[in-house]
Design an enzyme around this catalytic site. Structure first.
Site: not given
Ligand code: NAP
Length: 306
Positions: A131, A134-135
Site C-alpha cells: 500500500c 499507507c506507507d
C-alpha cells in the site's frame, strides 16, 4: 435466526457493526482468518479523518471494535465455508455448522497478492508492503521498488515519486499491462526506472531485519543481480475474499461482489461493503463509509419486511 450477520472485521465490517448495533439489531459479527483486516498490517494511518497526528492501524481497528461492542455487537471467531439462500433465508456454514440470518452484510475484504517468497509474512511492515498510500510517506529521499506491471503498479510508482529519490518498477515482462495513459505517465517520469523481464527472487535485509534490497533474476538471460532499496511495494493485484459466495452471488470477472444499487447484491437481504466489492478506491475511509451504507440498507430492508 439472526437479524444481521456481518462477515469481516475490517473498517467496513466494524462500521456496519456499530450502525446495526446502535439500531438495536444485535448483529453477530464473524471474525475470519485476518481479524481487523488490512489495517492490522499497516503502522501509522495518516489519512483517516479525525486523527491529525495519525493513528496506528491496529489501534484504529481496536477502537472501532470497542465502539461496536459497547452498543451490543456480538463477536465470534469463525471462517465462512459456504453460503446459500433458500426461500428468503440466508444461511452460512461457519466452521462446520450452519447459521441462519435475515440480513447478511459481507465485508470480508480483499487480500493483496504477494509473490510468495521466503520470510514474506514477517517482512510486511518492515520494508515490504502493498500500500503506497499507507506507507509511501515513510520512505522520503530513498530508493524504493514496485513489483508489477498493471495499473496499480503504475499508479503506486507514480505516487511514490512524491517521496522516494528513485522508484524501480520491476516487471516480469518487457511491456506493461497497464492502460496506455497510466503506463505513459509512469514511464515518462524522470524518477521511475523500469526493470524489465525481471523477477524478485529474494528480499535482502539488514541487521535490524528491515528490507535493504532485493535479489533479481533476469528472466531472459538468467543473470542475477542485487538492487538496493529501502522498501518494496508489491502491486501484483488483489484477491477479493469471496470464495464461499462465488456462483451464489453475482461477482464481476475478477471475483468482486457486484453491488446492484447502494450496497444491495442480487440476493435479497445480502449486502456488500468495502474492498470485497470495491477495487477502485480501497481506502479505510471509503470502506467505513460503505459499512455505514450497508447497515442503513440492511436496517431499512428489515424494517420493510416487519
Ligand atoms: P492487474 O491488472 O491484474 O496487474 C497485475 C500485474 O502484476 C501484471 O502486470 C502481472 O504481470 C503482474 N503479476 C501478477 N502476478 C505476478 C507475480 N506472481 N509476480 C510478478 N508479477 C506478477 O492488477 P492491478 O494492476 O491491481 O489492476 C486490477 C484492476 O484494477 C485492473 O482492471 C485495473 O485496470 C484496475 N485499476 C485501475 C486503476 C485506475 O484506473 N486508476 C488503478 C489501479 C487498478 P503480467 O502483466 O505479466 O500478467
Amino acid at each position: 435466526m439472526e437479524n444481521v450477520i456481518i462477515v469481516g472485521t475490517g473498517c467496513a465490517g466494524l462500521t456496519a457493526a456499530i450502525y446495526t448495533a446502535r439500531a438495536n439489531l444485535s448483529p453477530l459479527v464473524l471474525e475470519g482468518r485476518q481479524p481487523g483486516g488490512q489495517l492490522t498490517t499497516t503502522t501509522a494511518v495518516e489519512n483517516f479523518p479525525g486523527f491529525p497526528d495519525g493513528v496506528d492501524g491496529p489501534e484504529l481497528i481496536m477502537r472501532m471494535h470497542a465502539q461496536a461492542e459497547k452498543f451490543g455487537a456480538r463477536f465470534r471467531y469463525g471462517t465462512v465455508e459456504a453460503f446459500e439462500s433458500v426461500e428468503g433465508v440466508n444461511r452460512l456454514k461457519v466452521d462446520d455448522a450452519w447459521v441462519e440470518t435475515r440480513a447478511l452484510i459481507i465485508a470480508s475484504g480483499a487480500s493483496p497478492r504477494y509473490p510468495g517468497l521466503d520470510r514474506e509474512k514477517e517482512l510486511i511492515g518492515h520494508g515490504l508492503t502493498s500500500c503506497a498510500t499507507c506507507d509511501g510517506a515513510f520512505y522520503r529521499n530513498v530508493p524504493v521498488a514496485v513489483i508489477g506491471g498493471g495499473d496499480s503498479a503504475c499508479e503506486e510508482a507514480t505516487f511514490l515519486t512524491r517521496f522516494a529519490s528513485r522508484v524501480h518498477l520491476i516487471h516480469r515482462r518487457d511491456t506493461l499491462r497497464a492502460s496506455r495513459i497510466m503506463a505513459d505517465r509512469a514511464l515518462n517520469h524522470p524518477k521511475i526506472e523500469p526493470v524489465w523481464n525481471s523477477a524478485v527472487t529474494e528480499y535482502l535485509t539488514d541487521a535490524g531485519g528491515e528490507v535493504r534490497g532485493v535479489k533479481l533474476k533476469n528472466l531472459e538471460t538468467g543473470a542475477e543481480s542485487e538492487l538496493a532499496v529501502k522498501c518494496v511495494f508489491v502491486a501484483i493485484g488483489h484477491e477479493p475474499n469471496t470464495q464461499p459466495f462465488r456462483g451464489k452471488i453475482d461477482t464481476d470477472e475478477a471475483g468482486y461482489l457486484k453491488q446492484a444499487g447502494g450496497t444491495f447484491t442480487n440476493i435479497p437481504g445480502v449486502f456488500a461493503a468495502g474492498d470485497v466489492a470495491d477495487h477502485v478506491y480501497r481506502q479505510a475511509v471509503t470502506a467505513a463509509g460503505q459499512g455505514c451504507a450497508a447497515a442503513i440498507d440492511a436496517e431499512r430492508w428489515l424494517a420493510a419486511r416487519e
